[in-house]
Design an enzyme around this catalytic site. Structure first.
Site: not given
Lengths: 756, 756
Positions: B443, B527, B550
């Site tokens: 990107r 997004g 746990e």
């Protein structure tokens, strides 16, 4: 009556002394409180005073054997501790004396010590081996009064809206299927529109009351019903309607605004693109004016240039599309154009492709989608032409000649939405805090050998510390956002550039705060917090994206820092560094002279609780970071490093400045508000909340203050201890403090927050 | 050929000098590197050497005009920077010289500087106004080799299992309806059971291969397919089956274990109660032995005493129920009893009520429910009787006489599950990091004026800083958990108390780390990270509860701290302080003498990168906190403060100690592992990852080290700068580092992580 070796005069002080000495937080100013009380206690003989004074000497403290004797004396009395007394420890002391010596009056001086030292039942309710009559919450403050303070002049709007939320249409339920959920939310939006809420911020001519501030309050309160509702509402009336209102002119208002406010025309706001999330100026969608047909052609050039995450995309008839406007072959920059998406049968118009974004982490009641435009033509009139127009002769015209300035002016008109997102995040945090604290006031866990009941969760110091500062911050941020919107709406201040920068920073720190808070609340409720029915899970999913949309927080903080660096004179701009650099020279000199660190190891309570100290510390950090940043950038530039690269190199430094400035802004805004409060009792409470918030926030950057030598180790430690202590002091009021958020009962559906 | 005023000898160093001087991180040890390189550079005349040495003087740095001249010279060359070269800057320098002066050889000394200073393309790819030929990732390291190192001796188990996950039954999809999702997951669990994976940790006689360590690896890898699968699998084979294996005896094994491992007998583990989450010893369910009928009666006394959040509750035929065992009117403490829940037609048996927990924030493929027992009778043989039995004559018998010890011995056998939860959290973090980093390597966002392409997200310093340390930590925690399981499984160390304490702490810090990491990855993907299809959203919801189940992390850290305080000699115990107090006296003296802070302002690279320094700092913090805690508690006790109250008062201090100890443990375990590595190249990489993790972790507590005077401000700042720098140095390898996690392609379904 049993025997005790201590006289009545001494005996009445014994429970106090035991509490004080078993606690290890006594400082000079606190010893002074006790000394003064004793000094002016007319019930004491000089001999008793001398003894009590002797036991206050920190250099020669009472022997451990003495303390054990005190404890034994108290325990042997078998007097019961009643937390619901106004002065529980003073009343307890009186009863202890009375047990040993017969009826004895309640001592006013003890009350003074109890109040002034902020001694709370949870300071001592384990210390003595006596029975304790518990109450979860004090009624010293009034939740309704606090809510009234927070609502301010918007009380009527807020109260009416909260009542509206009681309609069965807003009843909370689990919605897993997105189509069904979206329909529910759409119906809610239409319901509110019918009541006039959609148009609230619009002019009266278009069905509104011109109340943007009230709108923000309503927006926050909507979160108490559902996050998807807030966001869908915001997209329809704030973003789509807002773009028509703010970027359009009368012809657009006349044609669309009334219908939009009534949700009869559903619309979306198509700005973000897949390939260009934060870089709006770099969007690829084109809007090309064709002078032959007098039309504008909207087009998506590449496969990643589609509009992305567009809320209301599936339900909308129209979109406000942001695109590069090209007139006569020249790119005039990003403009918004109204583009019809669907016909009356809700079929997509030719050239338009919409794809569902599918399921998301949250907000599944909002129909987000992607939109592609393939040579879609719209009339020239559809250009929202307030800041840039295509004239009848087919030429472009704008009163703002500088394309940069034009772009940021357009975007600036939409900043109100950014405040609303922060408000909604805050609303989510308030809701989660209310659930977590109501749960902690009911749920018990573990116990010691003496008591039959286990302790309430909220009585664990770790639990107080994880939740109380977050409650305090909610108050500070509420006030900060309220004042920010007030300034944004103030028509006497037309230049909003500074406010835009401030909003960018506040939106970032507050939406991050909201996410952290909701997460802390989830964990604080254990497994119960994980169940959808208790609402925190949905809030977590819904509010998560607030850190990204309406401006990615990291990008916004960088902008904010650049605003500070340029003294708010530069364009609100992500890539243009020129303006910043131009005035850097002035900045560097300006800031240096005003830095004057003081009080490096001042640790007394009066100093640490003084807003002047907090403001000084916040201000010091902002100035110091500004100065060091400016110096670094200037040095890079001098060496010939390109400005883009110089700013990259100081990026983490910029983030720190953006946060520092925003922290300072939130706190000073809050202090200004508290200064105006009339009621002394509530003012003291708000001051305490502000102090907790400030000290807690300063602690987050403690390492920096220590590195700078602004604080010494002793002071830093003292602040940490004060934060813990303030949490304890606020413990009896924590229930009232979350009730003060005013979340209506009909919205508080989480089973763990309801008394069964 | 153009002209340049610099000689070839000088010219070849110019790009390096420009990069070095425009960066402001030069320290003595780095200048030494350059000096040595020049000193031994046989291509240089003495005059050139003198000039180059002169330009290395930090007290008299080259003038800004000189730097600008360097930059101009480089830019005017118009040489292209090729990132994919093995030594990009050296090669670039060679080409610059060649441009001005004609063919010139590649200088070995420059390569040395490039390697030793860790100069990476992103240090300089904006500095010169020249074209840059980008590559996203270096191939210097090999992902397969790294994966092999991480798998260690479990390579075959892991590889086989990863192949198994390629079956279409594991194909990831969106499941919104819980009934449908649960069925999908149940089918997956049965599929794995049929392949023998369910019984993996069981003895060979029961279909297993006795490989608990391999089981943990498989468990982590299951997260790459789906979180619900991991947890459902863990409940069936680890908790239910594990309780039969560890708490039962041969008769139980013979009757149930084979069927359990094949998922033909589905079971659940009914320990937690609504009213008693963390306080297992305080559970209210009773198991009363009736000598007349020779049966045990299981009963839920109050409305909040039901079993809660029981995984597999809707699908199970049987439950392993934890209850207070009452024999002849005497409460013998908590024991586990096998209780049939449903008949062959899957109808609930008389007296049993099961209620669905409904939708949760995550893990909706797991059927969690509440269970009530109304006087349900089971045969005496159903008591899992390894540690406590009811004999034929109806009397209770246990070899462990101390009820406390008996309780903690039973719970201790289940600690393996806690390691697996941490492993699963780590698996979730690895997955999210892989998605976020693959996205950041594709990107692009924003750019400067010179370049045509926008920058990759990963090339932003803020982006590197938010992700790289988290990648480094994944390596450290992977090794720490691997070694912990190895010790847990070591039959030559039968006393597991110390390991239990260590697991408690590691589970806490690692599950918190996992949640923080997944959140950071969500935000780093913007997004896209919010869309379910990209998998981070589900991981966020699924892993969230790992901090609670746990063992609640806060409770576990308190236990861990008490273990440290008592030097692991006390029972693993939440309420019993006696053992801790007994040995406190010794502790206080022991620890004080060994504290010896050094190097307060030592900032050179050799020191800051030395594991000895990191270990010393971690150790110092653990010891110092232990000492100050012991002192505080002792003082309270001396004053007669009850021990329960004393421990409450130091609760936040205990949390700090629990974390500090766990941080130290994780890092020292990792270092021990790295010491054993044979391949020098990979060893250096692992060392660097450890250094980044250590410095990043120390920074989290920087304010404490500063308060203590262990570090001075200069050192603290230097560590911060080193963290940023290490992130930059690792930038070219970040793609390989996440590929090294070995997530199979068939599991990596996130569209943003796939090359289209």
């Amino acid at each position: 009556m049993q025997e005790s070796n201590y006289s009545s005069e001494i005996l009445q002080y014994i429970p106090f002394y035991y509490v004080i000495w078993s606690d290890d937080l006594l400082t000079t100013s606190e010893i002074n409180v006790v000394q003064n009380a004793i000094d002016t206690d007319k019930t004491l003989s000089d001999k008793s005073k001398a003894q009590l004074f002797a036991w206050l000497d920190t250099y020669n403290p009472p022997a451990d054997t003495e303390l054990k004797k005190w404890k034994q004396t108290i325990s042997n009395s078998s007097v019961k501790l009643v937390e619901s007394e106004t002065y529980p420890l003073s009343a307890f002391s009186q009863k202890v004396v009375s047990h040993y010596k017969g009826n004895y009056p309640l001592n006013e001086q003890l009350k003074q010590i109890e109040i002034q030292l902020g001694i709370q039942p949870n300071h001592y309710n384990h210390l003595f081996d006596v029975a304790v009559s518990h109450e979860a919450t004090s009624s010293f403050y009034n939740a309704h009064d606090i809510d009234t303070i927070l609502k301010g002049k918007h009380a009527k709007v807020v109260d009416d809206f909260r009542k509206t939320l009681s309609d069965p249409i807003f009843k909370w339920d689990v919605h897993r299927n997105k189509e069904e959920f979206r329909q529910v939310v759409l119906n809610q939006v239409k319901f509110l529109a019918n009541k006039g809420y959609g148009a609230m911020a619009y002019p009266e001519a278009y069905g509104g009351i011109n109340d943007m501030e009230g709108y923000a309050y309503m927006f926050e309160n909507m979160m108490f019903a559902d996050g998807s509702l807030s966001i869908k509402f915001g997209v329809q009336f704030g973003l789509f309607g807002g773009s028509i209102q703010k970027l359009g002119t009368k012809k657009h208002h006349d044609q669309y605004l009334m219908e939009t406010g009534k949700a009869k025309l559903l619309g979306c706001f198509a700005m973000t693109e897949t390939g260009h999330g934060s870089n709006v100026r770099g969007i690829k969608t084109t809007a090309t004016y064709d002078s032959k047909t007098d039309q504008i052609i909207i087009h998506t050039p590449g496969k990643n240039d589609n509009k992305e995450y567009i809320g209301n995309a599936l339900h909308s008839k129209m979109a406000s599309v942001f695109a590069q406007l090209i007139v006569n072959g020249k790119n005039e920059g990003v403009h918004a154009i109204l583009v019809p998406l669907r016909n009356n049968n809700h079929e997509l118009l030719p050239g338009i492709l919409v794809e569902d974004n599918g399921y998301k982490l949250g907000l599944n009641g909002v129909d987000n989608g992607k939109i592609w435009f393939n040579q879609v033509t719209v009339p020239r009139e559809n250009l929202l032409n307030k800041y840039g127009d295509i004239k009848e002769d087919g030429t472009y015209y704008s009163e703002i000649k500088n394309p940069n300035k034009r772009f940021f002016t357009m975007l600036g008109t939409l900043v109100g939405g950014r405040i609303c997102v922060a408000r909604a995040g805050l609303g989510g945090a308030k809701y989660a805090l209310t659930v977590a604290i109501k749960h902690a006031l009911k749920r018990r866990q573990f116990n010691d050998s003496v008591k039959i009941q286990e302790d309430l969760l909220i009585d664990y110091p770790t639990h107080q510390l994880r939740l109380t500062p977050l409650v305090a911050s909610a108050y500070v941020y509420h006030v900060a956002l309220d004042k920010m919107m007030q300034q944004y709406c103030d028509p006497s201040q037309p230049d909003k550039r500074k406010i835009e920068t401030q909003v960018a920073g506040l939106k970032s720190i507050i939406t991050w705060y909201a996410n952290d808070t909701i997460q802390e609340c989830r964990e604080a409720c254990g497994g119960k917090g994980y169940l959808i029915e208790n609402r925190i899970a949905d809030l977590k999913g819904d509010v998560d994206i607030f850190t990204t949309f309406e401006g990615d927080n990291t990008v916004l903080l960088l902008l904010s820092a650049k605003g500070v660096l340029s003294d708010f004179k530069s364009e609100f701009n992500s890539a243009g560094f020129t303006a910043v650099l131009k005035i850097l020279g002035i900045q560097i000199n300006d800031k240096l002279t005003t830095i004057n660190p003081v009080y490096t190891n001042k640790v007394d309570k009066d100093h640490l609780y003084n807003p002047k100290f907090h403001k000084h510390a916040f201000d010091y950090r902002t100035r110091r970071l500004t100065y060091s940043l400016a110096m670094r950038i200037r040095d890079y530039i001098k060496k010939g490093v390109p400005s883009y690269q110089a700013f990259l190199k100081v990026q983490t430094h910029l983030l720190a400045l953006g946060k520092a400035y925003s922290n300072e802004l939130a706190y000073t805004t809050y202090c200004d508000f508290v200064d105006t409060m009339a009621n002394d009792k509530n003012k003291a409470l708000f001051l305490k909340l502000g102090t907790l918030h400030a000290l807690y926030t300063l602690r987050q950057d403690a390492e920096w203050y220590l590195e700078q030598g602004y604080m010494g180790g002793t002071k830093s430690k003292a602040i940490r201890q004060r934060v813990e202590r303030l949490c304890t002091e606020l413990r009896p009021h924590i229930g009232v403090l979350v009730d003060g958020f005013g979340i209506p009962d009909h919205c508080m559906t989480a089973p763990i927050a309801i008394d069964h």
